[in-house]
Design an enzyme around this catalytic site. Structure first.
Site, PDB file in Angstrom:
ATOM      1  N   SER A 224     -22.671   9.708   6.686  1.00 54.67           N
ATOM      2  CA  SER A 224     -22.390  10.441   5.451  1.00 54.67           C
ATOM      3  C   SER A 224     -22.616   9.641   4.184  1.00 54.67           C
ATOM      4  CB  SER A 224     -20.945  10.940   5.474  1.00 54.67           C
ATOM      5  OG  SER A 224     -20.774  11.818   6.560  1.00 54.67           O
ATOM      6  N   THR A 225     -22.460   8.326   4.251  1.00 53.50           N
ATOM      7  CA  THR A 225     -22.585   7.531   3.029  1.00 53.50           C
ATOM      8  C   THR A 225     -23.499   6.339   3.250  1.00 53.50           C
ATOM      9  OG1 THR A 225     -20.728   6.074   3.537  1.00 53.50           O
ATOM     10  CG2 THR A 225     -20.196   8.130   2.390  1.00 53.50           C
TER      11      THR A 225
END
Length: 190
Positions: free
Chosen positions: A9-10
């Site tokens: 996600s990041t």
């Protein structure tokens, strides 16, 4: 051919563990990206889905790496089924559309999702109907007040064109036409 899809996600997170697990599972190619699963535009996933061919199998380490929701998962599985490709999750052995049991589980999920959509639609419809009965109006608020519509009606009845009356009321002539038509429908003066 086995094709892997890895996602974190990041930018702080690392794709190495997923890539390694997918390679060990036999994936020849791994599509990987660092993007939130909530985002609709996931370029690597789209590239994978565009390039998948008949009898290919898309492999993920976990289903949540692939899909944001059950609906999203079912949409992706359907796209794969349309090209006669499969889907397999390493962490969820039941999620393997290359096996009869995996196809059955996904079919059950699809049925549950369809049932859930029907329930939501039914509840929404009943809620709207109850709100209408309580006098709640839906949609955009009217552009013209009842006084403005009455003034527009009087001007038009006195011979002013609808376009000229609309200029006086500072609205588009189509807006005035609709308002006059709606007022006529309400009063029954057609």
């Amino acid at each position: 051919m086995l094709l892997g899809y890895a996602r974190v996600s990041t930018n702080d997170q690392d794709l190495a563990l997923q890539r390694r697990a997918l390679r060990e599972a036999g994936c020849r190619r791994v599509y990987a990206e660092k993007v939130s699963g909530a985002r609709r535009d996931r370029p690597e996933l789209e590239r994978l889905l565009d390039q998948v061919r008949e009898e290919d199998v898309v492999v993920v380490t976990r289903l949540d790496r692939l899909a944001r929701s059950t609906r999203d998962l079912l949409n992706i599985a359907e796209r794969l089924r349309d090209v006669d490709a499969g889907l397999r999750s390493l962490a969820e052995p039941w999620a393997d559309t290359t096996s009869p049991a995996g196809r059955m589980v996904l079919t059950v999920f699809a049925g549950i999702a369809e049932f859930e959509r029907a329930l939501i639609l039914s509840r929404t419809s009943a809620g709207r109907e109850a709100a209408k009965q309580r006098g709640v109006r839906f949609g955009r608020p009217p552009s013209l007040t009842p006084d403005q519509v009455a003034l527009g009606r009087r001007l038009v009845d006195e011979g002013t064109s609808v376009r000229a009356a609309a200029r006086v009321l500072r609205c588009h002539h189509a807006t005035l036409y609709r308002a006059l038509g709606a007022a006529a429908d309400v009063t029954g003066s057609g």
